[in-house]
Scaffold this motif. Sequence first.
Motif, PDB file in Angstrom:
ATOM      1  N   LEU A   1      34.527  35.508  49.640  1.00  0.00           N
ATOM      2  CA  LEU A   1      34.740  34.089  49.918  1.00  0.00           C
ATOM      3  C   LEU A   1      34.904  33.332  48.612  1.00  0.00           C
ATOM      4  O   LEU A   1      34.106  33.494  47.680  1.00  0.00           O
ATOM      5  CB  LEU A   1      33.558  33.511  50.696  1.00  0.00           C
ATOM      6  CG  LEU A   1      33.608  31.998  50.963  1.00  0.00           C
ATOM      7  CD1 LEU A   1      34.710  31.669  51.981  1.00  0.00           C
ATOM      8  CD2 LEU A   1      32.256  31.487  51.441  1.00  0.00           C
TER       9      LEU A   1
ATOM     10  N   TRP B   1      30.975  38.978  58.747  1.00  0.00           N
ATOM     11  CA  TRP B   1      30.819  39.326  57.330  1.00  0.00           C
ATOM     12  C   TRP B   1      30.654  40.831  57.214  1.00  0.00           C
ATOM     13  O   TRP B   1      29.934  41.450  57.990  1.00  0.00           O
ATOM     14  CB  TRP B   1      29.619  38.605  56.748  1.00  0.00           C
ATOM     15  CG  TRP B   1      29.449  38.840  55.265  1.00  0.00           C
ATOM     16  CD1 TRP B   1      28.595  39.708  54.669  1.00  0.00           C
ATOM     17  CD2 TRP B   1      30.169  38.192  54.222  1.00  0.00           C
ATOM     18  NE1 TRP B   1      28.726  39.635  53.301  1.00  0.00           N
ATOM     19  CE2 TRP B   1      29.687  38.715  52.994  1.00  0.00           C
ATOM     20  CE3 TRP B   1      31.178  37.220  54.191  1.00  0.00           C
ATOM     21  CZ2 TRP B   1      30.171  38.300  51.752  1.00  0.00           C
ATOM     22  CZ3 TRP B   1      31.663  36.802  52.959  1.00  0.00           C
ATOM     23  CH2 TRP B   1      31.165  37.336  51.762  1.00  0.00           C
TER      24      TRP B   1
ATOM     25  N   SER C   1      30.169  37.270  47.417  1.00  0.00           N
ATOM     26  CA  SER C   1      30.622  38.638  47.639  1.00  0.00           C
ATOM     27  C   SER C   1      29.460  39.517  48.042  1.00  0.00           C
ATOM     28  O   SER C   1      28.297  39.231  47.731  1.00  0.00           O
ATOM     29  CB  SER C   1      31.262  39.211  46.352  1.00  0.00           C
ATOM     30  OG  SER C   1      30.303  39.319  45.325  1.00  0.00           O
TER      31      SER C   1
ATOM     32  N   TRP D   1      44.017  37.313  53.521  1.00  0.00           N
ATOM     33  CA  TRP D   1      43.241  36.118  53.228  1.00  0.00           C
ATOM     34  C   TRP D   1      43.495  35.075  54.308  1.00  0.00           C
ATOM     35  O   TRP D   1      44.609  34.960  54.809  1.00  0.00           O
ATOM     36  CB  TRP D   1      43.636  35.532  51.874  1.00  0.00           C
ATOM     37  CG  TRP D   1      43.197  36.350  50.704  1.00  0.00           C
ATOM     38  CD1 TRP D   1      43.826  37.446  50.175  1.00  0.00           C
ATOM     39  CD2 TRP D   1      42.031  36.138  49.910  1.00  0.00           C
ATOM     40  NE1 TRP D   1      43.128  37.921  49.107  1.00  0.00           N
ATOM     41  CE2 TRP D   1      42.019  37.135  48.916  1.00  0.00           C
ATOM     42  CE3 TRP D   1      41.006  35.194  49.940  1.00  0.00           C
ATOM     43  CZ2 TRP D   1      41.022  37.221  47.947  1.00  0.00           C
ATOM     44  CZ3 TRP D   1      40.007  35.278  48.972  1.00  0.00           C
ATOM     45  CH2 TRP D   1      40.016  36.283  48.003  1.00  0.00           C
TER      46      TRP D   1
ATOM     47  N   ASP E   1      33.867  44.341  52.978  1.00  0.00           N
ATOM     48  CA  ASP E   1      35.169  44.072  52.375  1.00  0.00           C
ATOM     49  C   ASP E   1      35.480  42.578  52.291  1.00  0.00           C
ATOM     50  O   ASP E   1      36.589  42.177  51.986  1.00  0.00           O
ATOM     51  CB  ASP E   1      36.281  44.781  53.151  1.00  0.00           C
ATOM     52  CG  ASP E   1      36.393  44.290  54.601  1.00  0.00           C
ATOM     53  OD1 ASP E   1      35.517  43.518  55.045  1.00  0.00           O
ATOM     54  OD2 ASP E   1      37.362  44.686  55.284  1.00  0.00           O
ATOM     55  N   ARG E   2      34.484  41.723  52.546  1.00  0.00           N
ATOM     56  CA  ARG E   2      34.713  40.278  52.537  1.00  0.00           C
ATOM     57  C   ARG E   2      34.539  39.705  51.127  1.00  0.00           C
ATOM     58  O   ARG E   2      33.788  40.232  50.307  1.00  0.00           O
ATOM     59  CB  ARG E   2      33.763  39.553  53.483  1.00  0.00           C
ATOM     60  CG  ARG E   2      33.838  39.982  54.945  1.00  0.00           C
ATOM     61  CD  ARG E   2      35.259  39.883  55.488  1.00  0.00           C
ATOM     62  NE  ARG E   2      35.292  39.990  56.926  1.00  0.00           N
ATOM     63  CZ  ARG E   2      35.750  41.034  57.612  1.00  0.00           C
ATOM     64  NH1 ARG E   2      36.223  42.085  56.962  1.00  0.00           N
ATOM     65  NH2 ARG E   2      35.760  41.040  58.927  1.00  0.00           N
TER      66      ARG E   2
ATOM     67  N   LEU F   1      38.865  33.095  52.654  1.00  0.00           N
ATOM     68  CA  LEU F   1      38.057  34.258  52.986  1.00  0.00           C
ATOM     69  C   LEU F   1      38.948  35.485  53.034  1.00  0.00           C
ATOM     70  O   LEU F   1      39.938  35.511  53.778  1.00  0.00           O
ATOM     71  CB  LEU F   1      37.361  34.063  54.331  1.00  0.00           C
ATOM     72  CG  LEU F   1      36.544  35.242  54.866  1.00  0.00           C
ATOM     73  CD1 LEU F   1      35.354  35.539  53.956  1.00  0.00           C
ATOM     74  CD2 LEU F   1      36.091  34.966  56.298  1.00  0.00           C
ATOM     75  N   ARG F   2      38.601  36.496  52.254  1.00  0.00           N
ATOM     76  CA  ARG F   2      39.335  37.756  52.318  1.00  0.00           C
ATOM     77  C   ARG F   2      38.707  38.628  53.377  1.00  0.00           C
ATOM     78  O   ARG F   2      37.492  38.876  53.379  1.00  0.00           O
ATOM     79  CB  ARG F   2      39.320  38.482  50.975  1.00  0.00           C
ATOM     80  CG  ARG F   2      40.300  39.667  50.952  1.00  0.00           C
ATOM     81  CD  ARG F   2      40.220  40.431  49.681  1.00  0.00           C
ATOM     82  NE  ARG F   2      38.958  41.172  49.577  1.00  0.00           N
ATOM     83  CZ  ARG F   2      38.624  41.926  48.538  1.00  0.00           C
ATOM     84  NH1 ARG F   2      39.436  42.000  47.499  1.00  0.00           N
ATOM     85  NH2 ARG F   2      37.478  42.568  48.510  1.00  0.00           N
ATOM     86  N   GLU F   3      39.532  39.105  54.301  1.00  0.00           N
ATOM     87  CA  GLU F   3      39.113  40.012  55.359  1.00  0.00           C
ATOM     88  C   GLU F   3      39.969  41.264  55.244  1.00  0.00           C
ATOM     89  O   GLU F   3      41.123  41.276  55.678  1.00  0.00           O
ATOM     90  CB  GLU F   3      39.274  39.356  56.727  1.00  0.00           C
ATOM     91  CG  GLU F   3      38.443  38.090  56.890  1.00  0.00           C
ATOM     92  CD  GLU F   3      38.732  37.345  58.178  1.00  0.00           C
ATOM     93  OE1 GLU F   3      37.774  36.953  58.860  1.00  0.00           O
ATOM     94  OE2 GLU F   3      39.934  37.152  58.496  1.00  0.00           O
TER      95      GLU F   3
ATOM     96  N   ALA G   1      32.837  33.458  61.144  1.00  0.00           N
ATOM     97  CA  ALA G   1      33.591  34.686  60.903  1.00  0.00           C
ATOM     98  C   ALA G   1      32.622  35.828  60.640  1.00  0.00           C
ATOM     99  O   ALA G   1      31.539  35.620  60.083  1.00  0.00           O
ATOM    100  CB  ALA G   1      34.523  34.512  59.709  1.00  0.00           C
TER     101      ALA G   1
END
Length: 347
Positions: free
Chosen positions: A288, A282, A340, A257, A285-286, A251-253, A280
């Motif tokens: 997955l 959402w 996304s 990552w 900018d997230r 997951l990019r936060e 997490a």
Amino acid sequence: MPRVWDVPVHDSTRVRDARVAAEEAAALVGLDEGRTAAAALVATELATNLLKHARGGQLLVDMVPPPAGRGGVVVQIAAVDHGPGMADVPTAFGDGFSTAGSLGAGLGTCRRVSDGFDLHSVPGHGTVALARLGAAARTDPRDPAPARAGGVSIPFARAKFSGDAWTWVRAGDLLTLMLADGLGHGPEAARASTTAVDEVHRSAQLPPAEILHRLDVALRGTRGAAVAVAQLDVRSERLRFAGIGNVGARLREGDSWRHLLSRPGIVGAHRPTRLPETVAPWAADRLLVLHSDGLPSRWVPPAGPRPATADPAVTAAVTVRDTSSSARPVRDDTAVAVLSPTPPDRP
């Protein structure tokens, strides 16, 4: 079990193979004569472009759920290459533009006749062009999707069926993305992952841990599978995740990552007694990424100028391409599925 066509395009004889793959997929999806002809045209143009502009590449033809998760199946055609890339993508869509002495109408034509089209290209790294055909692929401004999902599945040794599968279901405020890796590869592995896809469509209103419980029951009598389930609750803006077996999730936060951990086990054979979910927030900018073990264990997450706004299936294809290496023999099926946010300027 859905077919997957993996067509290596390294000489002109393969252009026909690309067209036939698109026609066969269109027939299985049930496209009419006009849309079948459009699919054949897109496959032909993209395969021809691979030869003209990239000295060859890979054409993937698949039958996938649409990016908005409304149901139905569409034909997806992806052209993937390690060629020179494009410095000016918008110009490349203009009719008459060419860098190879051709008529230059290929990309513009593909975008016009497709129900969904996107392209990602970086100079020196290559290009991914992706088209979808089928009414379900069209966006509906009256029913905007808060997120999009897409993916690619590549069978081992260009087999007819992949033991990996993914799907995407929209049930009210819940958007559920599932990726299954049937044990081994071949038809029996594909039967296990297809069983998982079918069950998720019946259970998408449940939380991820409960979905995995249902999958465990449904997959008994099959080889079993490693499965990852991610679910976005649109109302609460929370992402819930649970996984069993050797499936990966990142997951990019913002600019970082994080790994979302799956529990050891095999769905359909050995399910953990406790299966806690990762929760997490959402946000816009997230990003997955779910993947099977066809990717190397230390793959580098997708980067580039616009990974969040790119079509999620394009991001999945770029991920597979950029983690491939001639020094690393592929020994299994590979699947990547991406979730996304819907960009503000897209319905």
